[in-house]
Design a protein around this motif. Structure first.
Motif, short mmCIF file in Angstrom:
data_model
loop_
_atom_site.label_atom_id
_atom_site.label_comp_id
_atom_site.label_asym_id
_atom_site.label_seq_id
_atom_site.Cartn_x
_atom_site.Cartn_y
_atom_site.Cartn_z
N THR A 152 -22.90 1.81 -11.48
CA THR A 152 -22.08 0.89 -10.68
C THR A 152 -21.99 -0.52 -11.26
OG1 THR A 152 -23.95 0.36 -9.23
CG2 THR A 152 -22.49 2.16 -8.53
N ASP A 153 -22.91 -0.89 -12.11
CA ASP A 153 -22.92 -2.22 -12.73
C ASP A 153 -23.32 -2.08 -14.20
OD1 ASP A 153 -22.76 -4.99 -12.98
OD2 ASP A 153 -24.79 -5.31 -12.27
N GLU A 168 -27.57 1.96 -10.57
CA GLU A 168 -27.16 0.62 -10.97
C GLU A 168 -26.46 0.61 -12.33
OE1 GLU A 168 -30.22 -2.12 -8.37
OE2 GLU A 168 -30.51 -2.03 -10.53
N ARG A 212 -20.78 -5.00 -6.83
CA ARG A 212 -21.76 -5.75 -6.06
C ARG A 212 -21.55 -5.43 -4.59
NH1 ARG A 212 -25.17 -6.71 -9.81
NH2 ARG A 212 -24.93 -8.56 -11.04
N HIS A 240 -32.85 4.66 -8.87
CA HIS A 240 -32.45 3.26 -8.69
C HIS A 240 -31.70 2.75 -9.92
CE1 HIS A 240 -33.57 -0.99 -7.31
NE2 HIS A 240 -33.11 -1.18 -8.55
N GLU A 241 -32.29 2.88 -11.09
CA GLU A 241 -31.68 2.34 -12.31
C GLU A 241 -30.45 3.13 -12.75
OE1 GLU A 241 -32.38 -0.58 -13.26
OE2 GLU A 241 -34.19 -0.80 -12.07
N GLY A 280 -29.04 -0.68 -5.74
CA GLY A 280 -30.41 -0.24 -5.59
C GLY A 280 -31.32 -1.31 -5.03
N ASP A 281 -31.07 -2.55 -5.40
CA ASP A 281 -31.94 -3.65 -4.98
C ASP A 281 -31.94 -3.84 -3.47
OD1 ASP A 281 -32.46 -4.11 -7.68
OD2 ASP A 281 -30.85 -5.58 -7.84
N GLU A 307 -26.94 -5.76 -6.70
CA GLU A 307 -26.83 -4.35 -7.06
C GLU A 307 -27.25 -3.40 -5.95
OE1 GLU A 307 -27.33 -4.11 -11.75
OE2 GLU A 307 -29.12 -4.85 -10.74
#
Length: 163
Positions: free
Chosen positions: A110-111, A107, A119, A103-104, A129-130, A127
């Protein structure tokens, strides 16, 4: 945490081609500068299971990108937990840590500079993963199966397990 990522970046480099992962042992709480915390022993301040961030150091030419991965295994009740709430191929600690790291990492890629990167389309959550935290699938890696979350894809406009 900043001391660890700074020391690592001085040795191995900084910038978009480097991501450092800091794993926090069981029983250790951590908070971001904004005040949100990983604190499963205190429900009033418990706000996340892991995070990614960027730091700039005056002696390094590029920013340092890192994730913070607190202990994700099951904790004794009544403490809160970031562990996956069901049976997994490797147990809740290993697969919960794999999910958090996936997940992290996605992110961070990508961010990377927080709020300036990718986004998801038509989303207020942002993000990649969220948007997909609840969608878990099994993946094989080096002959081992892991239960990890999917990642949002604009191509499919849904959570996906392939690019």
């Amino acid at each position: 945490i900043l001391g660890l990522v700074h020391a690592a970046a001085k040795i191995a480099g900084a910038g978009y081609t480097h991501i450092y992962h800091v794993f926090i042992p069981k029983g250790v709480d951590t908070c971001m500068d904004e005040g949100q915390c990983y604190s499963p022993d205190n429900g009033n301040t418990f706000a996340f299971c892991a995070y990614h961030y960027t730091a700039t150091f005056t002696d390094l030419a590029s920013p340092v990108y890192y994730t913070v991965e607190p202990y994700q295994g099951p904790l004794p009740k009544p403490l809160l937990s970031c562990a996956l709430p069901f049976a997994t191929p490797n147990g809740p600690l290993t697969d919960s840590m794999a999910t958090s790291l996936l997940h992290e990492t996605f992110e961070t890629i990508t961010d990377p500079d927080i709020f300036t990167g990718y986004r998801a389309v038509n989303s207020t959550f942002g993000e990649v993963g969220d948007l997909c935290e609840a969608f878990i699938f099994k993946v094989a890696l080096n002959g081992h199966n892991y239960a990890v979350q999917s990642i949002y894809s604009d191509t499919y406009e849904a959570c996906a397990t392939t690019p």
